[in-house]
Design an enzyme around this catalytic site. Structure first.
Site, mmCIF file in Angstrom:
data_model
loop_
_atom_site.group_PDB
_atom_site.id
_atom_site.type_symbol
_atom_site.label_atom_id
_atom_site.label_comp_id
_atom_site.label_asym_id
_atom_site.label_seq_id
_atom_site.Cartn_x
_atom_site.Cartn_y
_atom_site.Cartn_z
ATOM 1 N N SER A 8 0.835 -1.202 0.000
ATOM 2 C CA SER A 8 0.000 0.000 0.000
ATOM 3 C C SER A 8 0.872 1.255 0.000
ATOM 4 O O SER A 8 1.653 1.480 0.929
ATOM 5 C CB SER A 8 -0.899 0.011 1.235
ATOM 6 N N HIS A 31 -1.300 -1.338 -4.218
ATOM 7 C CA HIS A 31 -2.544 -0.943 -3.549
ATOM 8 C C HIS A 31 -2.575 0.574 -3.339
ATOM 9 O O HIS A 31 -1.670 1.148 -2.745
ATOM 10 C CB HIS A 31 -2.618 -1.662 -2.204
ATOM 11 N N ASP A 33 -4.825 3.665 -1.863
ATOM 12 C CA ASP A 33 -5.947 3.995 -0.982
ATOM 13 C C ASP A 33 -6.493 5.383 -1.295
ATOM 14 O O ASP A 33 -5.854 6.390 -1.001
ATOM 15 C CB ASP A 33 -5.491 3.936 0.484
ATOM 16 N N MET A 35 -9.132 8.074 -0.395
ATOM 17 C CA MET A 35 -10.005 8.435 0.740
ATOM 18 C C MET A 35 -10.517 9.849 0.526
ATOM 19 O O MET A 35 -9.772 10.727 0.089
ATOM 20 C CB MET A 35 -9.219 8.396 2.050
ATOM 21 N N MET A 66 -12.219 4.342 -0.659
ATOM 22 C CA MET A 66 -12.908 4.585 0.613
ATOM 23 C C MET A 66 -13.597 5.940 0.473
ATOM 24 O O MET A 66 -13.145 6.953 1.021
ATOM 25 C CB MET A 66 -11.888 4.572 1.764
ATOM 26 N N MET A 135 -11.584 -5.922 5.360
ATOM 27 C CA MET A 135 -10.798 -4.958 6.130
ATOM 28 C C MET A 135 -10.479 -5.542 7.504
ATOM 29 O O MET A 135 -11.383 -5.978 8.222
ATOM 30 C CB MET A 135 -11.574 -3.646 6.318
ATOM 31 N N ASP A 173 -6.756 -6.413 4.268
ATOM 32 C CA ASP A 173 -6.137 -5.085 4.305
ATOM 33 C C ASP A 173 -6.178 -4.508 5.717
ATOM 34 O O ASP A 173 -7.251 -4.287 6.268
ATOM 35 C CB ASP A 173 -6.902 -4.176 3.330
ATOM 36 N N GLY A 175 -2.974 -3.837 9.015
ATOM 37 C CA GLY A 175 -2.222 -4.461 10.096
ATOM 38 C C GLY A 175 -1.506 -5.738 9.714
ATOM 39 O O GLY A 175 -1.153 -6.541 10.582
HETATM 40 C C1 DX5 Z 1 -6.391 1.632 5.611
HETATM 41 C C2 DX5 Z 1 -5.934 1.277 4.226
HETATM 42 C C3 DX5 Z 1 -4.822 0.321 4.167
HETATM 43 C C4 DX5 Z 1 -3.532 0.793 4.785
HETATM 44 C C5 DX5 Z 1 -2.859 -0.404 5.371
HETATM 45 O O1 DX5 Z 1 -7.616 2.259 5.546
HETATM 46 O O2 DX5 Z 1 -7.006 0.726 3.488
HETATM 47 O O3 DX5 Z 1 -4.584 -0.109 2.827
HETATM 48 O O4 DX5 Z 1 -2.641 1.392 3.891
HETATM 49 O O5 DX5 Z 1 -1.746 0.006 6.076
HETATM 50 P P1 DX5 Z 1 -1.025 -0.957 7.126
HETATM 51 O O6 DX5 Z 1 -0.511 -2.126 6.356
HETATM 52 O O7 DX5 Z 1 0.050 -0.089 7.662
HETATM 53 O O8 DX5 Z 1 -2.047 -1.343 8.135
HETATM 54 ZN ZN ZN Z 2 -6.529 -0.173 1.513
#
Ligand code: DX5
Ligand code: ZN
Length: 218
Positions: A8, A31, A33, A35, A66, A135, A173, A175
């Site tokens: 990501s 990936h 993201d 938002m 998102m 998620m 996705d 952690g």
């Molecule tokens: C969170 C994102 C993830 C995020 C994951 O809303 O959708 O894709 O980048 O980041 P890590 O791997 O650090 O949890």
């Molecule tokens: Zn994501």
């Protein structure tokens, strides 16, 4: 199905995005993201940056939207050339129609569910999608702690894919790191998103291969 890793770029240096895509050579997907500050409290990047990224990398781009009103906006990411476009079931008004349009525009259609959203009500809908993005943190921010309870949804999806009732690729996705990837792989995940675990490492490409090996062993 071979393990796939989707780093990501949320955890990358946004001022050096082209270089940061090169740092993850060997990744299966990239990936991204998106938002909007409404569906989630955070604001990141949108279509113009995704278009620039698409020009700067050969890695298939995995857009995780998102955003509110994906029915209106998602199609443009597919038309721009994103490989996989994932929308949130909590935000989509007509997800069935949306999946059809995304596929018609040449993208894989992905459906994402937040940690507290159950899977069961959407099983029929999922037969029209290519990717299920589970998620494992509340969407909005990188670097959060993995929520192991979501793995029950992964197990259910895995069973249905293995029995032929569903055809989705199962992606997770949030952690994901060297420890949590083992439990996720055991539960049946195909594709692992990792932000901090990849871009926080001294060598992001090597971190990807390490995660891949761990998942393959599990
Ligand atoms: C969170 C994102 C993830 C995020 C994951 O809303 O959708 O894709 O980048 O980041 P890590 O791997 O650090 O949890
Ligand atoms: Zn994501």
């Amino acid at each position: 199905m071979a393990v796939q890793i989707s780093p990501s770029i949320l955890a990358a240096d946004f001022a050096r995005l082209a270089e940061e895509t090169r740092a993850v050579h060997g990744a299966d997907w990239l990936h991204v993201d998106v938002m909007d500050g409404h569906f989630v409290p955070n604001l990141t990047i949108g279509l113009p940056v995704v278009k620039a990224l698409l020009k700067s990398t050969d890695i298939p781009v995995d857009c995780h939207l998102m955003i509110d009103d994906p029915d209106r906006w998602a199609i443009e990411y597919a038309e721009a050339g994103a490989y996989n476009v994932t929308v949130h079931v909590e935000a989509a008004a007509e997800p069935f129609k949306l999946a059809k349009n995304l596929r018609a525009a040449g993208a894989r259609a992905g459906l994402s569910i937040k940690p507290d959203t159950p899977l069961e009500p959407y099983l029929e809908l999922l037969t029209h999608f290519d990717t299920l993005l589970v998620m494992s943190v509340e969407p909005g921010f990188g670097g959060q702690e993995f929520i192991p309870e979501v793995l029950d949804k992964v197990r259910t999806a895995r069973r249905l894919v293995d029995s032929g009732e569903l055809r989705v690729l199962i992606e997770i996705d949030g952690g994901i790191n060297a420890e949590t990837i083992e439990q996720a792989a055991e539960a049946g995940v195909d594709c692992f998103v990792a932000g901090s675990a990849v871009y926080g490492a001294a060598d992001p490409a090597e971190a990807i291969e390490r995660l891949r090996r761990t998942a393959e062993r599990s």
